[in-house]
Design an enzyme around this catalytic site. Structure first.
Site, PDB file in Angstrom:
ATOM      1  N   GLU A  19       0.861  -1.194   0.000  1.00  0.00           N
ATOM      2  CA  GLU A  19       0.000   0.000   0.000  1.00  0.00           C
ATOM      3  C   GLU A  19       0.890   1.234   0.000  1.00  0.00           C
ATOM      4  O   GLU A  19       1.881   1.278   0.718  1.00  0.00           O
ATOM      5  CB  GLU A  19      -0.847  -0.036   1.274  1.00  0.00           C
ATOM      6  CG  GLU A  19      -1.687   1.198   1.505  1.00  0.00           C
ATOM      7  CD  GLU A  19      -2.380   1.188   2.862  1.00  0.00           C
ATOM      8  OE1 GLU A  19      -3.297   0.394   3.055  1.00  0.00           O
ATOM      9  OE2 GLU A  19      -1.998   1.999   3.725  1.00  0.00           O
ATOM     10  N   HIS A  94      -8.471   3.508  -2.569  1.00  0.00           N
ATOM     11  CA  HIS A  94      -9.314   3.418  -1.375  1.00  0.00           C
ATOM     12  C   HIS A  94     -10.420   4.460  -1.488  1.00  0.00           C
ATOM     13  O   HIS A  94     -10.162   5.610  -1.842  1.00  0.00           O
ATOM     14  CB  HIS A  94      -8.472   3.647  -0.122  1.00  0.00           C
ATOM     15  CG  HIS A  94      -7.522   2.511   0.149  1.00  0.00           C
ATOM     16  ND1 HIS A  94      -6.851   2.361   1.331  1.00  0.00           N
ATOM     17  CD2 HIS A  94      -7.173   1.443  -0.629  1.00  0.00           C
ATOM     18  CE1 HIS A  94      -6.119   1.250   1.281  1.00  0.00           C
ATOM     19  NE2 HIS A  94      -6.281   0.692   0.101  1.00  0.00           N
ATOM     20  N   GLY A 125     -13.342   5.322   6.922  1.00  0.00           N
ATOM     21  CA  GLY A 125     -12.505   6.460   7.295  1.00  0.00           C
ATOM     22  C   GLY A 125     -12.639   6.733   8.779  1.00  0.00           C
ATOM     23  O   GLY A 125     -13.550   6.216   9.439  1.00  0.00           O
ATOM     24  N   ASP A 126     -11.718   7.516   9.292  1.00  0.00           N
ATOM     25  CA  ASP A 126     -11.727   7.843  10.726  1.00  0.00           C
ATOM     26  C   ASP A 126     -12.441   9.163  10.976  1.00  0.00           C
ATOM     27  O   ASP A 126     -12.755   9.897  10.042  1.00  0.00           O
ATOM     28  CB  ASP A 126     -10.284   7.934  11.235  1.00  0.00           C
ATOM     29  CG  ASP A 126      -9.652   6.551  11.319  1.00  0.00           C
ATOM     30  OD1 ASP A 126     -10.333   5.620  11.785  1.00  0.00           O
ATOM     31  OD2 ASP A 126      -8.492   6.414  10.911  1.00  0.00           O
ATOM     32  N   TYR A 179     -10.353  -6.468  11.296  1.00  0.00           N
ATOM     33  CA  TYR A 179      -9.521  -6.100  12.451  1.00  0.00           C
ATOM     34  C   TYR A 179      -9.289  -7.295  13.376  1.00  0.00           C
ATOM     35  O   TYR A 179     -10.143  -7.612  14.214  1.00  0.00           O
ATOM     36  CB  TYR A 179     -10.184  -4.950  13.228  1.00  0.00           C
ATOM     37  CG  TYR A 179     -10.413  -3.738  12.355  1.00  0.00           C
ATOM     38  CD1 TYR A 179      -9.476  -2.712  12.314  1.00  0.00           C
ATOM     39  CD2 TYR A 179     -11.531  -3.651  11.527  1.00  0.00           C
ATOM     40  CE1 TYR A 179      -9.647  -1.626  11.466  1.00  0.00           C
ATOM     41  CE2 TYR A 179     -11.716  -2.575  10.675  1.00  0.00           C
ATOM     42  CZ  TYR A 179     -10.777  -1.566  10.657  1.00  0.00           C
ATOM     43  OH  TYR A 179     -10.939  -0.499   9.817  1.00  0.00           O
ATOM     44  N   HIS A 183     -11.979  -3.588  15.789  1.00  0.00           N
ATOM     45  CA  HIS A 183     -11.892  -2.153  15.499  1.00  0.00           C
ATOM     46  C   HIS A 183     -11.978  -1.390  16.820  1.00  0.00           C
ATOM     47  O   HIS A 183     -12.691  -1.809  17.736  1.00  0.00           O
ATOM     48  CB  HIS A 183     -13.033  -1.741  14.557  1.00  0.00           C
ATOM     49  CG  HIS A 183     -12.994  -0.299  14.192  1.00  0.00           C
ATOM     50  ND1 HIS A 183     -13.881   0.624  14.703  1.00  0.00           N
ATOM     51  CD2 HIS A 183     -12.149   0.395  13.388  1.00  0.00           C
ATOM     52  CE1 HIS A 183     -13.598   1.818  14.198  1.00  0.00           C
ATOM     53  NE2 HIS A 183     -12.552   1.703  13.401  1.00  0.00           N
ATOM     54  N   LYS A 199     -20.647  -6.459   5.702  1.00  0.00           N
ATOM     55  CA  LYS A 199     -19.963  -5.882   4.533  1.00  0.00           C
ATOM     56  C   LYS A 199     -19.830  -6.928   3.423  1.00  0.00           C
ATOM     57  O   LYS A 199     -19.972  -6.628   2.241  1.00  0.00           O
ATOM     58  CB  LYS A 199     -18.566  -5.363   4.930  1.00  0.00           C
ATOM     59  CG  LYS A 199     -18.604  -4.156   5.850  1.00  0.00           C
ATOM     60  CD  LYS A 199     -17.253  -3.459   5.981  1.00  0.00           C
ATOM     61  CE  LYS A 199     -16.388  -4.009   7.069  1.00  0.00           C
ATOM     62  NZ  LYS A 199     -15.237  -3.135   7.405  1.00  0.00           N
ATOM     63  N   GLN A 210      -6.168  -5.052   9.333  1.00  0.00           N
ATOM     64  CA  GLN A 210      -5.362  -4.048  10.033  1.00  0.00           C
ATOM     65  C   GLN A 210      -4.030  -4.706  10.395  1.00  0.00           C
ATOM     66  O   GLN A 210      -3.954  -5.933  10.519  1.00  0.00           O
ATOM     67  CB  GLN A 210      -6.116  -3.616  11.316  1.00  0.00           C
ATOM     68  CG  GLN A 210      -5.420  -2.575  12.157  1.00  0.00           C
ATOM     69  CD  GLN A 210      -5.173  -1.310  11.372  1.00  0.00           C
ATOM     70  OE1 GLN A 210      -4.199  -1.233  10.629  1.00  0.00           O
ATOM     71  NE2 GLN A 210      -6.033  -0.319  11.539  1.00  0.00           N
TER      72      GLN A 210
HETATM   73  P1  FAD Z   1     -16.816   0.086   9.244  1.00  0.00           P
HETATM   74  O1  FAD Z   1     -16.748  -1.276   8.664  1.00  0.00           O
HETATM   75  O2  FAD Z   1     -17.945   0.955   8.855  1.00  0.00           O
HETATM   76  O3  FAD Z   1     -16.780  -0.080  10.841  1.00  0.00           O
HETATM   77  C1  FAD Z   1     -16.531   1.049  11.676  1.00  0.00           C
HETATM   78  C2  FAD Z   1     -17.034   0.748  13.077  1.00  0.00           C
HETATM   79  O4  FAD Z   1     -18.467   0.711  13.083  1.00  0.00           O
HETATM   80  C3  FAD Z   1     -16.599  -0.608  13.647  1.00  0.00           C
HETATM   81  O5  FAD Z   1     -16.388  -0.450  15.022  1.00  0.00           O
HETATM   82  C4  FAD Z   1     -17.775  -1.531  13.378  1.00  0.00           C
HETATM   83  O6  FAD Z   1     -17.849  -2.578  14.333  1.00  0.00           O
HETATM   84  C5  FAD Z   1     -18.943  -0.562  13.503  1.00  0.00           C
HETATM   85  N1  FAD Z   1     -20.055  -0.891  12.607  1.00  0.00           N
HETATM   86  C6  FAD Z   1     -19.989  -1.258  11.306  1.00  0.00           C
HETATM   87  N2  FAD Z   1     -21.230  -1.430  10.811  1.00  0.00           N
HETATM   88  C7  FAD Z   1     -22.093  -1.148  11.797  1.00  0.00           C
HETATM   89  C8  FAD Z   1     -23.515  -1.126  11.914  1.00  0.00           C
HETATM   90  N3  FAD Z   1     -24.289  -1.464  10.874  1.00  0.00           N
HETATM   91  N4  FAD Z   1     -24.063  -0.780  13.101  1.00  0.00           N
HETATM   92  C9  FAD Z   1     -23.284  -0.458  14.173  1.00  0.00           C
HETATM   93  N5  FAD Z   1     -21.942  -0.469  14.137  1.00  0.00           N
HETATM   94  C10 FAD Z   1     -21.350  -0.799  12.958  1.00  0.00           C
HETATM   95  N6  FAD Z   1      -8.526   5.159   6.486  1.00  0.00           N
HETATM   96  C11 FAD Z   1      -8.424   6.213   5.645  1.00  0.00           C
HETATM   97  O7  FAD Z   1      -8.801   7.325   6.018  1.00  0.00           O
HETATM   98  N7  FAD Z   1      -7.901   6.071   4.392  1.00  0.00           N
HETATM   99  C12 FAD Z   1      -7.479   4.869   3.923  1.00  0.00           C
HETATM  100  O8  FAD Z   1      -7.021   4.771   2.777  1.00  0.00           O
HETATM  101  C13 FAD Z   1      -7.560   3.730   4.779  1.00  0.00           C
HETATM  102  N8  FAD Z   1      -7.157   2.508   4.379  1.00  0.00           N
HETATM  103  C14 FAD Z   1      -7.298   1.443   5.220  1.00  0.00           C
HETATM  104  C15 FAD Z   1      -6.908   0.161   4.778  1.00  0.00           C
HETATM  105  C16 FAD Z   1      -7.025  -0.938   5.618  1.00  0.00           C
HETATM  106  C17 FAD Z   1      -6.613  -2.305   5.129  1.00  0.00           C
HETATM  107  C18 FAD Z   1      -7.527  -0.774   6.937  1.00  0.00           C
HETATM  108  C19 FAD Z   1      -7.610  -1.960   7.866  1.00  0.00           C
HETATM  109  C20 FAD Z   1      -7.912   0.477   7.378  1.00  0.00           C
HETATM  110  C21 FAD Z   1      -7.808   1.590   6.536  1.00  0.00           C
HETATM  111  N9  FAD Z   1      -8.208   2.866   6.938  1.00  0.00           N
HETATM  112  C22 FAD Z   1      -8.105   3.934   6.087  1.00  0.00           C
HETATM  113  C23 FAD Z   1      -8.716   3.079   8.293  1.00  0.00           C
HETATM  114  C24 FAD Z   1     -10.248   2.942   8.385  1.00  0.00           C
HETATM  115  O9  FAD Z   1     -10.872   3.961   7.648  1.00  0.00           O
HETATM  116  C25 FAD Z   1     -10.606   3.051   9.873  1.00  0.00           C
HETATM  117  O10 FAD Z   1     -10.134   1.945  10.585  1.00  0.00           O
HETATM  118  C26 FAD Z   1     -12.078   3.349  10.175  1.00  0.00           C
HETATM  119  O11 FAD Z   1     -12.148   3.773  11.544  1.00  0.00           O
HETATM  120  C27 FAD Z   1     -13.020   2.150  10.034  1.00  0.00           C
HETATM  121  O12 FAD Z   1     -13.232   1.860   8.730  1.00  0.00           O
HETATM  122  P2  FAD Z   1     -14.076   0.546   8.299  1.00  0.00           P
HETATM  123  O13 FAD Z   1     -14.173   0.592   6.843  1.00  0.00           O
HETATM  124  O14 FAD Z   1     -13.509  -0.663   8.928  1.00  0.00           O
HETATM  125  O15 FAD Z   1     -15.479   0.911   8.960  1.00  0.00           O
END
Ligand code: FAD
Length: 317
Positions: A19, A94, A125-126, A179, A183, A199, A210
């Protein structure tokens, strides 16, 4: 080619991928090429390019501060296209919920189609720096599974505001994040796995994890994911420790555990050159065990610097 097709074509041989992070606005793309060049001898079938969400900057004028929104590392899709054509390699932009409206996402995906980009990584995203928790952007998605749904719909010609019969829409191969140590916001790993399954059910094709520093976390995660009915490939994402500060930073930012042996070895280093060496050796040992276990891909977080990833890849590929 799609990431899943690369995995199938490899017939159980572990692939190498990595990456990269777009350069800061105003910097030259050559710096990025200089870091990619040394890694191409290991034949990565695909390279991921991260996306950064927007941030606030405060500009001072006559003693008053004006808040403006900016993006310091734009250009993900452009970089994907440049790399794809320069190196003849597949690229994975991404795509984020945070900082993008659904319409902006749709346009980004349309650009990807025109450019022949067949893979995307769908992420939430964060939170922004000033926010305690993630808040959905006005007109954007709250969770990554909604983004997966949007992408899948679009692949079937269902755009946001119209359905286009016989649309010339390619099918994207969609990656999502997983994760092994849960997460940081999830109340438990079981909860997080249910959301990961959501998902996949929405149409994601593979998972990239992660970073983790203890392989047993990954193996346990894969086992639990399989028990939860998740059958798609789970690609381990790993990163070599590179500076002493990572001892504090990585557990704090990603809520991951560092093994005691690794902490002691890094702590005993006199400078960051030694830390880099310890990080490389640890990552080689991790990678060897993962490869022996038959993981589909070893995916490295390069953080823009390739020398340590090259040393690791040399020992494995
Ligand atoms: P989600 O899958 O939406 O989950 C986020 C949180 O919400 C989790 O705690 C989950 O348990 C909870 N959740 C999910 N669905 C629901 C629901 N329906 N109801 C209630 N709770 C729910 N960040 C960037 O900004 N740019 C990047 O390019 C980037 N690349 C990444 C690449 C990888 C391989 C990884 C592992 C992370 C990356 N990240 C990046 C970080 C990522 O954006 C963060 O970890 C973010 O906080 C969570 O993203 P997610 O897609 O896992 O979120």
């Amino acid at each position: 080619m799609k990431v899943t097709e690369h995995i199938e074509a490899a017939q159980n041989k572990t692939l190498f991928s990595f990456e990269i992070v777009p350069p800061q606005k105003g910097k030259n793309i050559q710096e990025l090429y200089d870091n990619i060049d040394p890694l191409m001898e290991f034949n990565p079938p695909f390279i991921d390019v991260t996306t950064s969400r927007e941030e606030f900057v405060y500009l001072e004028k006559d003693g008053l501060y004006d808040r403006k929104v900016t993006r310091t590392r734009p250009g993900t899709v452009g970089i994907c296209a440049a790399i794809k054509h320069k190196y003849k390699v597949d690229t994975v932009p991404h795509v984020l919920c945070g900082g993008f409206t659904k319409e902006e996402t749709e346009y980004m995906l349309v650009d990807c189609q025109y450019l022949g980009i067949q893979n995307v990584m769908a992420l939430r995203g964060d939170a922004m720096k000033h926010q305690r928790y993630f808040e959905a952007t006005n007109g954007g998605h709250t969770y990554a599974y909604e983004l997966v749904e949007q992408i899948r719909n679009m692949c079937q010609g269902k755009y946001l505001h119209e359905t286009l019969e016989n649309s010339n829409t390619d099918d994207f191969c969609i990656g999502v994040a997983g994760y092994p140590e849960k997460h940081l916001e999830a109340p438990s790993l079981e909860f997080d796995l249910k959301k990961l399954k959501q998902k996949i059910d929405a149409g994601a094709d593979y998972i990239v994890t992660q970073m983790f520093f203890n392989n047993s976390k990954y193996f346990e995660f894969v086992e639990k994911a399989r028990q939860a009915g998740i059958t798609v490939p789970i690609i381990p994402g790993i990163k070599p420790i590179a500076v002493k500060k990572h001892l504090q930073l990585l557990p704090q930012v990603f809520k991951i555990d560092l093994p005691e042996d690794l902490i002691s070895a890094v702590d005993a280093c006199k400078n960051n050159k030694e830390v880099r060496q310890v990080g490389v050796e640890w990552c080689i040992a991790q990678s060897k065990e993962l490869k022996e276990a038959g993981v589909p891909v070893l995916h490295y977080y390069s953080m823009g610097k390739s020398d340590n990833i090259k040393n690791i890849a040399q020992a494995l590929f």
